[in-house]
Design a protein around this motif. Structure first.
Motif, PDB file in Angstrom:
ATOM      1  N   UNK A  65      -8.309   1.623   5.904  1.00 14.75           N
ATOM      2  CA  UNK A  65      -9.385   1.307   5.871  1.00 14.75           C
ATOM      3  C   UNK A  65      -9.180   1.044   4.186  1.00 14.75           C
ATOM      4  N   UNK A  66      -8.398   1.795   3.471  1.00 14.05           N
ATOM      5  CA  UNK A  66      -8.409   1.835   1.937  1.00 14.05           C
ATOM      6  C   UNK A  66      -7.256   0.445   1.541  1.00 14.05           C
ATOM      7  N   UNK A  67      -6.446  -0.615   2.659  1.00 17.14           N
ATOM      8  CA  UNK A  67      -5.680  -1.366   2.004  1.00 17.14           C
ATOM      9  C   UNK A  67      -6.911  -2.718   2.329  1.00 17.14           C
ATOM     10  N   UNK A  68      -7.185  -2.538   3.775  1.00 14.91           N
ATOM     11  CA  UNK A  68      -8.716  -3.057   3.538  1.00 14.91           C
ATOM     12  C   UNK A  68      -9.314  -3.504   2.027  1.00 14.91           C
ATOM     13  N   UNK A  96       1.914   6.979  -2.003  1.00 13.87           N
ATOM     14  CA  UNK A  96       0.568   5.410  -2.173  1.00 13.87           C
ATOM     15  C   UNK A  96       0.613   5.015  -1.048  1.00 13.87           C
ATOM     16  N   UNK A  97       1.120   4.822  -0.526  1.00 13.70           N
ATOM     17  CA  UNK A  97       1.269   3.738   1.366  1.00 13.70           C
ATOM     18  C   UNK A  97       0.202   3.407   1.814  1.00 13.70           C
ATOM     19  N   UNK A  98       0.222   5.713   2.187  1.00 11.15           N
ATOM     20  CA  UNK A  98      -1.028   5.976   2.864  1.00 11.15           C
ATOM     21  C   UNK A  98      -2.257   5.776   2.460  1.00 11.15           C
ATOM     22  N   UNK A  99      -2.361   5.550   1.021  1.00 12.96           N
ATOM     23  CA  UNK A  99      -3.596   5.802  -0.108  1.00 12.96           C
ATOM     24  C   UNK A  99      -3.722   3.985   0.328  1.00 12.96           C
ATOM     25  N   UNK A 100      -2.769   3.263   0.978  1.00 14.50           N
ATOM     26  CA  UNK A 100      -3.288   1.722   0.838  1.00 14.50           C
ATOM     27  C   UNK A 100      -2.730   0.992   0.370  1.00 14.50           C
ATOM     28  N   UNK A 101      -1.274   1.231  -0.570  1.00 17.31           N
ATOM     29  CA  UNK A 101      -0.716   0.394  -1.478  1.00 17.31           C
ATOM     30  C   UNK A 101       0.298  -0.155   0.271  1.00 17.31           C
ATOM     31  N   UNK A 102       0.068  -1.152   0.548  1.00 15.10           N
ATOM     32  CA  UNK A 102       0.923  -1.068   1.576  1.00 15.10           C
ATOM     33  C   UNK A 102       1.760  -2.816   1.235  1.00 15.10           C
ATOM     34  N   UNK A 103       0.915  -3.183   0.165  1.00 16.06           N
ATOM     35  CA  UNK A 103       1.153  -4.672  -0.956  1.00 16.06           C
ATOM     36  C   UNK A 103       3.453  -5.153  -0.305  1.00 16.06           C
ATOM     37  N   UNK A 104       3.684  -4.071  -0.980  1.00 18.00           N
ATOM     38  CA  UNK A 104       5.051  -4.803  -0.377  1.00 18.00           C
ATOM     39  C   UNK A 104       5.724  -4.763   0.413  1.00 18.00           C
ATOM     40  N   UNK A 105       4.966  -3.901   1.584  1.00 16.38           N
ATOM     41  CA  UNK A 105       5.498  -4.101   3.067  1.00 16.38           C
ATOM     42  C   UNK A 105       4.896  -5.116   3.578  1.00 16.38           C
ATOM     43  N   UNK A 106       3.831  -5.591   3.166  1.00 20.75           N
ATOM     44  CA  UNK A 106       2.988  -6.919   4.111  1.00 20.75           C
ATOM     45  C   UNK A 106       3.497  -7.788   3.919  1.00 20.75           C
ATOM     46  N   UNK A 107       4.197  -8.230   1.983  1.00 25.55           N
ATOM     47  CA  UNK A 107       4.489  -9.103   2.232  1.00 25.55           C
ATOM     48  C   UNK A 107       6.175  -9.469   2.787  1.00 25.55           C
ATOM     49  N   UNK A 108       6.418  -9.215   3.108  1.00 25.31           N
ATOM     50  CA  UNK A 108       8.139  -8.444   2.798  1.00 25.31           C
ATOM     51  C   UNK A 108       7.745  -9.370   4.663  1.00 25.31           C
TER      52      UNK A 108
END
Length: 356
Positions: A135-138, A329-341
């Motif tokens: 939900x935080x990433x969204x 940070x990942x669990x706080x929604x900072x998923x961009x690097x993983x998603x883009x990879x």
């Protein structure tokens, strides 16, 4: 490639003409389909026009360089020609990616279902953390979330939760999350300080559109019940929750988020439609080929895709071998690097298949 691009340019012009006609406005399903095709082609045609402009610039520069007697003018023309060649190479590379078969579901809203697996209360607590992460990433992506159903534990974990992410491109961002997520950490209840391993399963479904899949209401059993979960919230005190069973497949959908039975029924039907559409897609894909197993983000819900290791502060995606030492940070929604990879790896896999 040029012939394919010329054909797409003609199709694009035809779609634009059709969208401007008054006849299509009377058929909203046809209009939506036409607009979807038009929007999907727009980045390809824009890049194709950039490519053609670079070709024209190269031709002009080479002509000037060949015909002029002025040394300075020739040098400038040659420099322009070199820049145009670089632009052509760049455009060709980008067009190759843009011409890859596009997932028709990428622009859709998405329904995410999270269930605790092995690990009891610890798994349920991590299911809640994944829900919070998504939900935080969204929110960071500018999407809106709608809670559909939650079954809480006494420790405020989630045995099961389903929610919708609403926004253009939502599925493209979340589609690689389907599978088994593993967490390794010392639970608060562990007196010996031993690391426990628990699992949570995630299912990601693109929302089925009305003109794509039609429910047969005669195949549904619809009942009301009180909501599951801990606490004394309003939903636990009324018969507002809706349960729908698809009799032929045994698929069950619960929805309890709204106070109104009508709204819960509407949301539950939406989830049921998306689940059954996903079952149909899986069936077709299995019949056609094993392509699902050859690409990143296959969505296989029995496959362990990621490990969250708390003692080392790392998150590892096993499909692409990427480890990030930024678990918090990942669990706080900072998923961009993983998603883009994951998106990049998926494109590389598809490009490799087209070159075979």
């Amino acid at each position: 490639m040029d012939k394919k691009l010329e054909a797409l340019e003609e199709k694009y012009a035809s779609l634009a003409e059709r969208l401007e006609s008054t006849a299509i406005m009377s058929d909203m399903a046809a209009y939506a389909k036409c607009m979807k095709e038009y929007k999907a082609l727009t980045p390809i045609i824009d890049k194709y026009h950039e490519y053609k402009a670079a070709l024209a610039d190269l031709g002009d520069a080479e002509e000037i360089a060949a015909e002029t007697d002025d040394a300075e003018m020739r040098s400038l023309a040659q420099e322009q020609a070199a820049q145009s060649r670089a632009s052509i190479d760049r455009c060709l590379g980008e067009l190759k990616v843009l011409l890859l078969p596009r997932d028709p579901n990428d622009d859709k809203n998405v329904i995410i279902e999270i269930r605790s697996g092995a690990g009891g209360d610890e798994a349920a607590l991590f299911a809640y953390e994944l829900y919070r992460m998504y939900t935080m990433y969204a929110e960071k992506c500018g999407f809106r979330t709608e809670l559909l159903y939650v079954n809480e534990t006494e420790l405020k974990g989630f045995k099961e939760v389903s929610f919708m992410v609403v926004g253009e491109g939502a599925y493209s961002k979340f589609k690689f999350e389907s599978g088994v997520h593993r967490v390794q950490r010392v639970p608060e209840t562990e007196s010996q300080g031993r690391i426990h391993t628990s699992t949570v399963t995630v299912a990601v479904l693109p929302e089925a559109e009305d003109f794509e899949f039609e429910l047969n209401m005669d195949e549904l059993e619809i009942t009301t019940h009180r909501s599951a979960g801990a606490g004394g919230q309003h939903v636990n005190k009324t018969e507002s929750a809706i349960r729908i069973i698809h009799i032929p497949t045994g698929t069950v959908v619960d929805c309890q988020d709204e106070r109104s039975q009508g709204k819960n029924k509407e949301k539950a039907l939406k989830v049921m439609k998306s689940r059954l559409a996903d079952l149909e897609r899986q069936k077709r894909e299995k019949e056609i080929s094993s392509e699902r197993r050859s690409q990143i983000g296959t969505g296989d819900r029995s496959e362990r895709i990621r490990t969250y290791n708390f003692p080392q502060g790392r998150v590892t995606d096993h499909r692409i071998g990427l480890t990030l030492y930024a678990l918090e940070p990942f669990l706080n929604g900072a998923m961009d690097e993983m998603v883009e990879a994951l998106i990049t790896a998926d494109r590389a896999e598809k490009l490799a298949q087209t070159d075979d």
